[in-house]
Design a protein around this motif. Sequence first.
Motif, PDB file in Angstrom:
ATOM      1  N   LEU A 102      -4.195   0.258  24.912  1.00 37.30           N
ATOM      2  CA  LEU A 102      -3.967   1.040  23.692  1.00 37.30           C
ATOM      3  C   LEU A 102      -2.863   2.075  23.890  1.00 37.30           C
ATOM      4  O   LEU A 102      -2.845   2.802  24.874  1.00 37.30           O
ATOM      5  N   ASP A 103      -1.934   2.106  22.936  1.00 34.57           N
ATOM      6  CA  ASP A 103      -0.834   3.071  22.936  1.00 34.57           C
ATOM      7  C   ASP A 103      -0.637   3.502  21.487  1.00 34.57           C
ATOM      8  O   ASP A 103      -0.218   2.695  20.646  1.00 34.57           O
ATOM      9  N   SER A 104      -0.937   4.774  21.197  1.00 34.25           N
ATOM     10  CA  SER A 104      -0.864   5.248  19.813  1.00 34.25           C
ATOM     11  C   SER A 104       0.556   5.172  19.265  1.00 34.25           C
ATOM     12  O   SER A 104       0.758   4.998  18.060  1.00 34.25           O
ATOM     13  N   THR A 105       1.554   5.297  20.146  1.00 30.86           N
ATOM     14  CA  THR A 105       2.944   5.180  19.689  1.00 30.86           C
ATOM     15  C   THR A 105       3.231   3.777  19.182  1.00 30.86           C
ATOM     16  O   THR A 105       3.874   3.587  18.141  1.00 30.86           O
ATOM     17  N   LEU A 106       2.722   2.777  19.891  1.00 29.61           N
ATOM     18  CA  LEU A 106       2.919   1.390  19.463  1.00 29.61           C
ATOM     19  C   LEU A 106       2.144   1.086  18.189  1.00 29.61           C
ATOM     20  O   LEU A 106       2.578   0.272  17.368  1.00 29.61           O
ATOM     21  N   VAL A 107       1.009   1.726  18.017  1.00 32.38           N
ATOM     22  CA  VAL A 107       0.251   1.563  16.776  1.00 32.38           C
ATOM     23  C   VAL A 107       1.061   2.095  15.602  1.00 32.38           C
ATOM     24  O   VAL A 107       1.142   1.459  14.539  1.00 32.38           O
ATOM     25  N   GLU A 108       1.692   3.251  15.777  1.00 28.33           N
ATOM     26  CA  GLU A 108       2.490   3.837  14.706  1.00 28.33           C
ATOM     27  C   GLU A 108       3.719   2.987  14.411  1.00 28.33           C
ATOM     28  O   GLU A 108       4.086   2.788  13.245  1.00 28.33           O
ATOM     29  N   ILE A 109       4.357   2.464  15.454  1.00 27.99           N
ATOM     30  CA  ILE A 109       5.508   1.583  15.240  1.00 27.99           C
ATOM     31  C   ILE A 109       5.071   0.341  14.468  1.00 27.99           C
ATOM     32  O   ILE A 109       5.749  -0.098  13.533  1.00 27.99           O
ATOM     33  N   SER A 110       3.917  -0.202  14.812  1.00 28.81           N
ATOM     34  CA  SER A 110       3.409  -1.386  14.121  1.00 28.81           C
ATOM     35  C   SER A 110       3.134  -1.069  12.654  1.00 28.81           C
ATOM     36  O   SER A 110       3.481  -1.859  11.756  1.00 28.81           O
ATOM     37  N   ARG A 111       2.503   0.074  12.393  1.00 33.03           N
ATOM     38  CA  ARG A 111       2.208   0.471  11.013  1.00 33.03           C
ATOM     39  C   ARG A 111       3.476   0.594  10.197  1.00 33.03           C
ATOM     40  O   ARG A 111       3.577   0.068   9.072  1.00 33.03           O
ATOM     41  N   SER A 112       4.493   1.232  10.771  1.00 33.35           N
ATOM     42  CA  SER A 112       5.754   1.428  10.073  1.00 33.35           C
ATOM     43  C   SER A 112       6.454   0.090   9.812  1.00 33.35           C
ATOM     44  O   SER A 112       7.010  -0.133   8.728  1.00 33.35           O
ATOM     45  N   GLN A 113       6.420  -0.807  10.796  1.00 36.33           N
ATOM     46  CA  GLN A 113       7.086  -2.101  10.647  1.00 36.33           C
ATOM     47  C   GLN A 113       6.401  -2.959   9.585  1.00 36.33           C
ATOM     48  O   GLN A 113       7.073  -3.666   8.815  1.00 36.33           O
ATOM     49  N   ILE A 114       5.088  -2.934   9.534  1.00 34.25           N
ATOM     50  CA  ILE A 114       4.360  -3.686   8.504  1.00 34.25           C
ATOM     51  C   ILE A 114       4.717  -3.150   7.123  1.00 34.25           C
ATOM     52  O   ILE A 114       4.916  -3.905   6.171  1.00 34.25           O
ATOM     53  N   GLU A 115       4.807  -1.823   7.007  1.00 35.09           N
ATOM     54  CA  GLU A 115       5.149  -1.191   5.732  1.00 35.09           C
ATOM     55  C   GLU A 115       6.552  -1.601   5.286  1.00 35.09           C
ATOM     56  O   GLU A 115       6.774  -1.961   4.115  1.00 35.09           O
ATOM     57  N   LYS A 116       7.499  -1.587   6.222  1.00 34.91           N
ATOM     58  CA  LYS A 116       8.865  -1.987   5.887  1.00 34.91           C
ATOM     59  C   LYS A 116       8.935  -3.468   5.521  1.00 34.91           C
ATOM     60  O   LYS A 116       9.716  -3.861   4.641  1.00 34.91           O
ATOM     61  N   TYR A 117       8.133  -4.264   6.184  1.00 32.03           N
ATOM     62  CA  TYR A 117       8.118  -5.691   5.872  1.00 32.03           C
ATOM     63  C   TYR A 117       7.647  -5.924   4.440  1.00 32.03           C
ATOM     64  O   TYR A 117       8.238  -6.718   3.696  1.00 32.03           O
ATOM     65  N   LEU A 118       6.587  -5.234   4.028  1.00 34.14           N
ATOM     66  CA  LEU A 118       6.090  -5.378   2.661  1.00 34.14           C
ATOM     67  C   LEU A 118       7.128  -4.922   1.641  1.00 34.14           C
ATOM     68  O   LEU A 118       7.301  -5.546   0.585  1.00 34.14           O
ATOM     69  N   MET A 119       7.838  -3.838   1.952  1.00 37.90           N
ATOM     70  CA  MET A 119       8.885  -3.367   1.047  1.00 37.90           C
ATOM     71  C   MET A 119      10.007  -4.398   0.927  1.00 37.90           C
ATOM     72  O   MET A 119      10.568  -4.616  -0.149  1.00 37.90           O
ATOM     73  N   SER A 120      10.314  -5.096   2.042  1.00 37.24           N
ATOM     74  CA  SER A 120      11.370  -6.114   2.003  1.00 37.24           C
ATOM     75  C   SER A 120      10.970  -7.310   1.165  1.00 37.24           C
ATOM     76  O   SER A 120      11.838  -8.086   0.734  1.00 37.24           O
ATOM     77  N   LYS A 121       9.680  -7.469   0.924  1.00 40.13           N
ATOM     78  CA  LYS A 121       9.187  -8.586   0.128  1.00 40.13           C
ATOM     79  C   LYS A 121       8.949  -8.204  -1.332  1.00 40.13           C
ATOM     80  O   LYS A 121       8.293  -8.956  -2.067  1.00 40.13           O
ATOM     81  N   GLY A 122       9.462  -7.065  -1.741  1.00 40.89           N
ATOM     82  CA  GLY A 122       9.374  -6.674  -3.140  1.00 40.89           C
ATOM     83  C   GLY A 122       8.300  -5.665  -3.471  1.00 40.89           C
ATOM     84  O   GLY A 122       8.148  -5.280  -4.638  1.00 40.89           O
ATOM     85  N   TYR A 123       7.551  -5.195  -2.489  1.00 43.28           N
ATOM     86  CA  TYR A 123       6.520  -4.177  -2.717  1.00 43.28           C
ATOM     87  C   TYR A 123       7.117  -2.824  -2.316  1.00 43.28           C
ATOM     88  O   TYR A 123       6.830  -2.267  -1.253  1.00 43.28           O
ATOM     89  N   PHE A 124       7.975  -2.289  -3.201  1.00 42.42           N
ATOM     90  CA  PHE A 124       8.754  -1.096  -2.873  1.00 42.42           C
ATOM     91  C   PHE A 124       7.891   0.142  -2.659  1.00 42.42           C
ATOM     92  O   PHE A 124       8.302   1.073  -1.961  1.00 42.42           O
ATOM     93  N   ASN A 125       6.703   0.168  -3.246  1.00 41.58           N
ATOM     94  CA  ASN A 125       5.840   1.349  -3.134  1.00 41.58           C
ATOM     95  C   ASN A 125       4.725   1.161  -2.115  1.00 41.58           C
ATOM     96  O   ASN A 125       3.730   1.883  -2.128  1.00 41.58           O
ATOM     97  N   ALA A 126       4.870   0.171  -1.230  1.00 42.20           N
ATOM     98  CA  ALA A 126       3.810  -0.140  -0.269  1.00 42.20           C
ATOM     99  C   ALA A 126       3.599   0.999   0.710  1.00 42.20           C
ATOM    100  O   ALA A 126       4.546   1.640   1.167  1.00 42.20           O
ATOM    101  N   LYS A 127       2.318   1.261   1.014  1.00 42.42           N
ATOM    102  CA  LYS A 127       1.916   2.236   2.012  1.00 42.42           C
ATOM    103  C   LYS A 127       0.889   1.594   2.933  1.00 42.42           C
ATOM    104  O   LYS A 127      -0.021   0.900   2.474  1.00 42.42           O
ATOM    105  N   VAL A 128       1.038   1.811   4.224  1.00 46.78           N
ATOM    106  CA  VAL A 128       0.115   1.245   5.213  1.00 46.78           C
ATOM    107  C   VAL A 128      -0.456   2.381   6.050  1.00 46.78           C
ATOM    108  O   VAL A 128       0.289   3.242   6.526  1.00 46.78           O
ATOM    109  N   GLN A 129      -1.763   2.384   6.201  1.00 43.27           N
ATOM    110  CA  GLN A 129      -2.448   3.381   7.026  1.00 43.27           C
ATOM    111  C   GLN A 129      -3.064   2.701   8.246  1.00 43.27           C
ATOM    112  O   GLN A 129      -3.442   1.527   8.191  1.00 43.27           O
TER     113      GLN A 129
END
Length: 797
Positions: A102-129
Motif C-alpha cells: 500500500l502506497d497512499s501516493t499511488l492511490v491518489e495518482i490512480s484516483r486522479s488518472q481514473i477521473e481524467k479518463y472519465l473526463m476524456s470519455k465525455g464525462y466532463f464533470n466526473a469526480k472520483v473519491q
Amino acid sequence: MKPYHDYKRNVLFRAILLFIIVFVTGCSSTKYIADYQSIVKRVEIDSIPKAFAEEAENYIQKDIRPTAKLGINVLIYNMFNTKDGKYKTSNIKPLGTPPPILDSTLVEISRSQIEKYLMSKGYFNAKVQSEIKVQNQRAEVFFKADTGSMFTINKIIYEIPDEKIKEMYLSGKADFSHLKEGKRYDDDSLGYERDQIYQVMKQKGYYDFARPYIKFLVDSNLNASKANVTLIIDNPIDKPRHLQYKLGETNIIIAPNSDGFPDSIKMNDRVYKNVRFTDLSGKFRRNPITRYNFLHPGEQYNIANENVTYDRMYELNVFKNVKIDYNKPKDSTNIVNPVVQLIPQKMMSNRVEGEVPFNAGTVGFTLSNTYTNNNLFKGAEKFEFQIKGGLQARLGQGQSFINEIYQRDFSVSTNLTVPRLMIPFARSKPGRGGMPHTIFSASYVYALQKDFFKRKVVLTSVAYEFRETRSKFHTVTPLNFEYRFGGLLFDKTDTSNVNYPLISNNFVSLILLERKNVTFGIKYSYSLNAEKLAADNNFIYLKGDLDLAGNALQGITKILKTRVDSTGASTIFGVPFNQYVRPEIDIRWYKGLGGDKQFVARINAGVAYAYGNSRENGVPFEKLFYAGGSGGVRAWQARTLGPGNYNRSLALETEYLRRVLYGFDQTGELHIEANLEYRYKLLNKFFGAKLKGAIFLDAGNIWNVSSGAYNTRFDVKSLGNQIALGAGTGFRYDVQYFVFRFDVGLKLKDPQFASSDQWVIGKFFNGGRAFKDAYEAAYAPDRYRFVQYNFGIGMPF
C-alpha cells in the motif's frame, strides 16, 4: 501390504497437501513487510459505466494491484527475494512480481488518472473519491465515481483557411472520421481525427505538413450536456497556403559495407530515367534494387509510396538499414528529391544445428549444416545449401542404443529464391502487397528403416510466392517433380523366414515402398491472417493446401500409348507415375481475453485420394497422413495413433513385425483433428523472459478411405467410436524471438480398444500399473504410456 493404487493415492495426497502449504506460505507476504506496511488484497471501482469499467482498471497503478491478480508471480518472487524473514533490498532476482504494498501516493495518482479518463470519455464533470481500509496489515482500496452527465457533440465548426485543404477534408472525411455531431464526446476520436488528417495530407503531396497544424477547441459551456468542437487546420506562418510537392530526381545510394557511409561520397555520373543509382560496395546490380523503389520521379509526393519502399527494401533481406530523406532543389519551390540510403548486411553465413528429438519411447538426433548466400547474383537472390543427417532409436528395450536404432535419414537440398516473379513470356510488375518470390528447389533424400526398406527420393520444384494483400498470401507451384526409388530389404517370397510373408501379407501396401515411381504435378497454398499469429487479439486464421498430380502425364501417356506395367499402371520412360489429389485445410479461431490470455479453437483436416493411374496402388507413402505429435493430438507420440480402431497386437502377429513396422503401419489417407487451448501468462519475469501456460483438449484420428482392414476405414456411423481424446497442460518460455514449448498430454480415450475400455483415463487413476504390464506383455516391444511429453520450438498452432 497395501495395494499399489492405495499407496499411490496416499503419496498423491501428501504431495498435494505439501504443495498447498508451500503455496499458502509463499503467498503470505505480510510476514516479510515492516510493521507500518500493508499488502493490498482488494481494489474495487464503483459506479463507472460498464463500457469503461475494464479500461478504468488499467489506470490503477501496477504496484498496488492486488495479489489475487498476480497469483503465482508473487509466490515466485517471495521464494527468491526474501532473507531472514524480510524482503531483500539488494541483489534482487528478476523472478516473479513483488507483492502490492500500500502506497497512499499511488492511490491518489490512480484516483486522479481514473477521473481524467472519465473526463476524456465525455464525462466532463466526473469526480472520483478514494477510500482505504486497513486491518491486520491487509489493505482494501475503494474508488467511487460520480460521472455526472455525459456530453455529446452539439456542433462541429471548421476553421480551415486553405480552401483546397478544406474541400479535400470535407469531401473525404466520411471514409475515416469518428467525429460526428450527436455522438458522445471522446478524446480518442479527436486524436484519431488528427492522425487521419495527417495521413491524408501526406498522401496528397503535402510534404511539409505536420500534426501541430491540426488543433481542436472544445466549448462545454452549453446547456443540456452538449459541447461544440472547433477543428482548426492552420496555414504555415511564412506562407499563404500549404504547398503540394512532386518528386524530382531519385538517388539510391548503397554504402561500401555494413559499417555505413564514409564522410565523402562520389555519386554515379549516370542518371537513367531520373534515377541515379550509386553502389559504393560494387555488390549489387541496378535493376533488382530500383525495381522496388516506389518513389518515381514526376509523381506527386505520397508518404504511402515511401512506406512501401521501406518495406520492400527491408524484405530484400540484404540491407540492415534503410533511410529515406528528401532534398529541396534551390531552383524549385515544390519539388523534393528522394534520397534512399542503404547499408548492406553480411551476405554469407554458415549455420550448424543439432537437435535431439525426444518422446517417451524414442530418442534420436539430427545434425545439419546450412550455407547461405543472400546475394548470389548481385540481385538479392538467396541461395541455400544444406546437408542433414539423423537417426532414431527406441528406448527401454533392454539392448544398447546402437542396436535399437530403427531409422536413419540423410538429405542434401538446395534452394534459390529470387525476389520477383520469373514467369515465362510475361513481365510481372512489383506489387504493393508484399515482396514476391520465385523459388527453385532441388533435394535428395535417403531413408533407411531397419530390416524393412530403404527409400531414395529426388525432388525438384519451381514455386511462386506473392501477397494479394497484407493478410492474403499465395504460393503456386506449377512444376513439382518427384522421383522415388529404392526397395525392400528382404525377399517377399522367402518362406524360410516366417516374418517375411507376414510383412508382405500385412495390410500395409508394400508396393508403395518398393516400386519406382514418378510424381509430376502442381501445388497451391493459400493463407489468411498469418501475420497475426503472434498477436493476442481476435481473428480467424485459414490455411488451405492442394496437391494435384498425374493428370498431365495421364493425357500424354494416352496420346503416346506408352507401356503398361504388371499392376496395370501406365508408365512414362518405363516408370509408373502417381495420380492423386490431396487437399488439406487448417482453420483456427483466436479469441483474445485481455492481457496475455487467449483462447484458440482449431480444426485441421485433409484427405489423399488416388485415382486413375494410381487407383490400384494408392498415393505415395510420403503423402499419407499420421496422427499424434507435438502439433496434433498431443497425448500420443507421432505415428502411434490410428488409423481408426487399428490395434497393433491384432494386426501384427509377432514382436518382430511390431518392431520392424514401427512408425509405418499407422498412417492413413484421411485425417481430422480438433484442438481447444487456453493460453495465459504465468510469470512476467522468469530468467529474463515470460513464462506462459496452456491448458488443452485434443481430439482426432486418421483413417483409410479406399480400403480398410482392422476397422481402419472411415465410417461416419463409427466416428464417435474411432475418435481419440487427450488433454493436458504446457509451458511456453517466450524469449521474444522464439518460444520454447513443453507440453504434457494425458490420454483420455484410446480408440485402439473396444467399447468402454477406450476410456483409459479410468485405468490411469485405478490399476494403471497392472494395465501397463498386461499391455506390454501383449504388444511387446510397445509399451503403453498414459502421459506423453512433447518438446518443441514455436507454438503448436
